[in-house]
Design a protein around this motif. Structure first.
Motif, short mmCIF file in Angstrom:
data_model
loop_
_atom_site.label_atom_id
_atom_site.label_comp_id
_atom_site.label_asym_id
_atom_site.label_seq_id
_atom_site.Cartn_x
_atom_site.Cartn_y
_atom_site.Cartn_z
N GLN A 32 24.76 50.71 44.52
CA GLN A 32 24.08 50.83 45.81
C GLN A 32 25.05 50.69 46.97
N VAL A 33 26.01 49.76 46.83
CA VAL A 33 26.97 49.41 47.87
C VAL A 33 28.32 49.19 47.21
N ALA A 34 29.39 49.63 47.85
CA ALA A 34 30.73 49.37 47.30
C ALA A 34 31.77 49.43 48.40
N ILE A 35 32.81 48.61 48.24
CA ILE A 35 33.95 48.62 49.16
C ILE A 35 35.17 48.10 48.41
N THR A 36 36.35 48.57 48.78
CA THR A 36 37.57 48.17 48.08
C THR A 36 38.42 47.20 48.88
N GLY A 37 39.31 46.50 48.15
CA GLY A 37 40.40 45.71 48.69
C GLY A 37 41.65 46.13 47.95
N ASN A 38 42.74 45.36 48.12
CA ASN A 38 43.96 45.84 47.45
C ASN A 38 44.26 45.13 46.14
N LYS A 39 43.86 43.86 45.98
CA LYS A 39 44.21 43.14 44.76
C LYS A 39 43.07 42.24 44.32
N PHE A 40 42.89 42.17 43.01
CA PHE A 40 42.00 41.15 42.47
C PHE A 40 42.70 39.80 42.58
N LEU A 41 41.98 38.81 43.08
CA LEU A 41 42.49 37.45 43.12
C LEU A 41 42.17 36.71 41.83
N ILE A 42 40.92 36.86 41.38
CA ILE A 42 40.44 36.22 40.15
C ILE A 42 39.60 37.24 39.39
N ARG A 43 39.82 37.34 38.09
CA ARG A 43 38.99 38.16 37.22
C ARG A 43 38.57 37.33 36.03
N ASN A 44 37.25 37.21 35.82
CA ASN A 44 36.72 36.41 34.71
C ASN A 44 37.31 35.01 34.69
N GLY A 45 37.48 34.42 35.88
CA GLY A 45 37.98 33.06 35.98
C GLY A 45 39.49 32.92 35.87
N VAL A 46 40.20 34.03 35.72
CA VAL A 46 41.66 34.01 35.52
C VAL A 46 42.36 34.54 36.77
N PHE A 47 43.41 33.85 37.22
CA PHE A 47 44.18 34.30 38.38
C PHE A 47 44.86 35.63 38.08
N GLU A 48 44.83 36.54 39.08
CA GLU A 48 45.44 37.86 38.93
C GLU A 48 46.63 38.05 39.87
N VAL A 49 46.97 37.06 40.68
CA VAL A 49 48.06 37.21 41.65
C VAL A 49 49.13 36.15 41.39
N ILE A 50 50.36 36.49 41.78
CA ILE A 50 51.48 35.55 41.61
C ILE A 50 52.27 35.35 42.90
N ASN A 51 51.92 36.12 43.96
CA ASN A 51 52.71 36.03 45.19
C ASN A 51 52.37 34.74 45.94
N ASP A 52 53.31 33.83 46.00
CA ASP A 52 53.13 32.56 46.71
C ASP A 52 54.18 32.43 47.81
N ARG A 53 54.50 33.57 48.45
CA ARG A 53 55.58 33.58 49.44
C ARG A 53 55.08 33.91 50.84
N GLU A 54 54.47 35.08 51.04
CA GLU A 54 54.07 35.50 52.39
C GLU A 54 52.75 34.87 52.80
N MET A 55 52.74 34.31 54.02
CA MET A 55 51.52 33.72 54.58
C MET A 55 50.95 34.63 55.66
N HIS A 56 49.66 34.88 55.56
CA HIS A 56 48.97 35.75 56.52
C HIS A 56 47.55 35.24 56.74
N PRO A 57 46.91 35.65 57.84
CA PRO A 57 45.46 35.52 57.89
C PRO A 57 44.87 36.31 56.72
N ARG A 58 43.78 35.81 56.15
CA ARG A 58 43.23 36.44 54.95
C ARG A 58 41.72 36.59 55.03
#
Length: 421
Positions: A306-332
């Motif tokens: 019915q509704v859909a929108i995209t982002g660039n990266k999964f943060l968590i999938r099925n309770g598991v972290f999907e990102v490793i970048n712990d360097r750049e700080m931004h508004p999120r």
């Protein structure tokens, strides 16, 4: 609806060790190791945003680099400050709080949305034409929404169009690539929220050699064929082909018949019917369509949400972290799903300001997990990060602190509407 604050204050050592994800790789190699959502066949705007130097936001500003620090040290040093919470509408609560850790302070803003509430709906929202941009507050005001956040990454400074896909309840499929920028949040046919990879299904009926790669995207994939409808807005000429002027072709279709075919692309004109735009091999294949030829194009998103929108990266999938970048700080800005409660969580973290440094991708994933999200997706950040909600005085306006000092013009948003049953 339960009280939501990050579950981090007072953690003992054992809990911190169990909750912490693997320590990220430090230095520039962390950027190189983190894969893009799906790198295959990215258009030039997508490539620009997927490069290791600028992987984080549409504005491509280089973020402040966080001091190397283990998740354990960060968590044990975290102190949550004062918070406030209020009801925005039935089924929607807004909570804001500040907290500080060894890296510095942040300010967070959370909308918790209970979609089981009668009369409450979550929807895609935009300024009208796909390529038109506007402020989040003006975008959601069109539908008299009670709250909303900015949405997808977009082709900032050029066409203004979103990089990924957009499905609106009323208008249907508005824009999408076949693949490459399809990490999405959606509501399925039954209205249930989900996060995952959502591809475009598109074809020209009875002409399998004409492979559709994009619908109303900023650029046509090299060698591909894009469809452009009146929903796009004014035509974008050779910006659709990344500046390529040779081996390109435009075919105009009205009422299911080809009425025009040429090797020049129209610019700043109204689209009547729809256009097929090809580059490279796609252009050569389109050259076989003569005036009067019958052309029927079908396009939909897998599962027909019915509704859909995209982002660039999964943060968590099925309770598991999907990102490793712990360097750049931004508004999120992020969206998550709490499978236990069924709530959709919309989170904005202020950044690039003295009272709020912003978050790394790992910190954002940690926060979403602490708030109860089993699935989470990173939306556009930087100066785009904007949260709008009904305020204590009854007016609807911006509740976070956009880093540009004012609302940025963005491509789309997710909005929350409420109609009393």
């Amino acid at each position: 609806m339960r009280t939501r604050l990050p579950r981090i204050a007072g953690l003992v050592l054992v809990c911190a060790l169990l909750a912490a994800p693997p320590a990220p790789v430090s230095g520039a190699s962390a950027d190189r190791l983190e894969p893009p959502a799906r790198p295959d066949g990215l258009s030039q705007p997508e490539q620009r945003l997927s490069q290791a130097r600028f992987p984080q936001t549409s504005d491509r500003v280089r973020g402040a680099v966080a001091a190397p620090m283990s998740p354990l040290v960060r968590r044990l040093s975290t102190r949550v400050g004062p918070s406030s919470k209020r009801v925005v509408s039935p089924g929607v609560t807004y909570t804001t709080w500040s907290q500080t850790d060894a890296r510095g302070p942040i300010r967070a803003h959370l909308l918790a949305v209970d979609l089981s509430t009668p009369g409450l709906r979550l929807d895609y929202a935009s300024a009208g034409a796909v390529r038109r941009t506007d402020q989040v507050s003006d975008i959601i005001a069109r539908d008299r929404a009670v709250a909303g956040v900015n949405g997808d990454f977009f082709d900032i400074g050029d066409t203004g169009a979103p990089l990924g896909l957009g499905q609106d309840r009323q208008r249907g499929l508005l824009h999408a690539p076949r693949g490459g920028w399809n990490s999405a949040f959606w509501l399925d046919k039954a209205g249930r929220p989900d996060i995952g990879y959502l591809p475009l299904k598109a074809a020209v009926r009875f002409r399998p050699h004409l492979r559709i790669t994009n619908v109303n995207s900023p650029e046509v994939r090299p060698g591909g064929i894009g469809v452009y409808t009146p929903a796009w807005g004014a035509s974008a000429g050779y910006r659709w082909t990344g500046g390529q002027t040779k081996t390109v072709r435009m075919v105009r279709v009205v009422n299911g018949r080809v009425v025009e075919t040429k090797n020049k692309l129209p610019s700043n004109t109204v689209i009547r019917g729809f256009l097929l735009v090809g580059r490279g091999e796609g252009a050569r294949r389109l050259a076989g369509l003569a005036k009067g030829a019958r052309v029927d194009v079908e396009g939909w998103l897998q599962g027909r949400p019915q509704v859909a929108i995209t982002g660039n990266k999964f943060l968590i999938r099925n309770g598991v972290f999907e990102v490793i970048n712990d360097r750049e700080m931004h508004p999120r800005t992020a969206i998550g799903i709490d499978r236990d409660t069924g709530e959709v969580l919309l989170l904005a973290i202020d950044g690039r300001q003295s009272f709020s440094r912003g978050y790394t991708m790992v910190e954002l994933a940690e926060m979403m997990q602490d708030l109860g999200a089993d699935e989470a997706l990173n939306l556009d950040g930087g100066g785009s990060t904007t949260m709008v909600a009904r305020r204590a005085n009854g007016t609807i306006g911006v509740v976070n602190s956009p880093s540009d000092g004012a609302e940025r013009l963005v491509a789309n948003a997710l909005e929350v509407t409420y109609t009393a049953p």
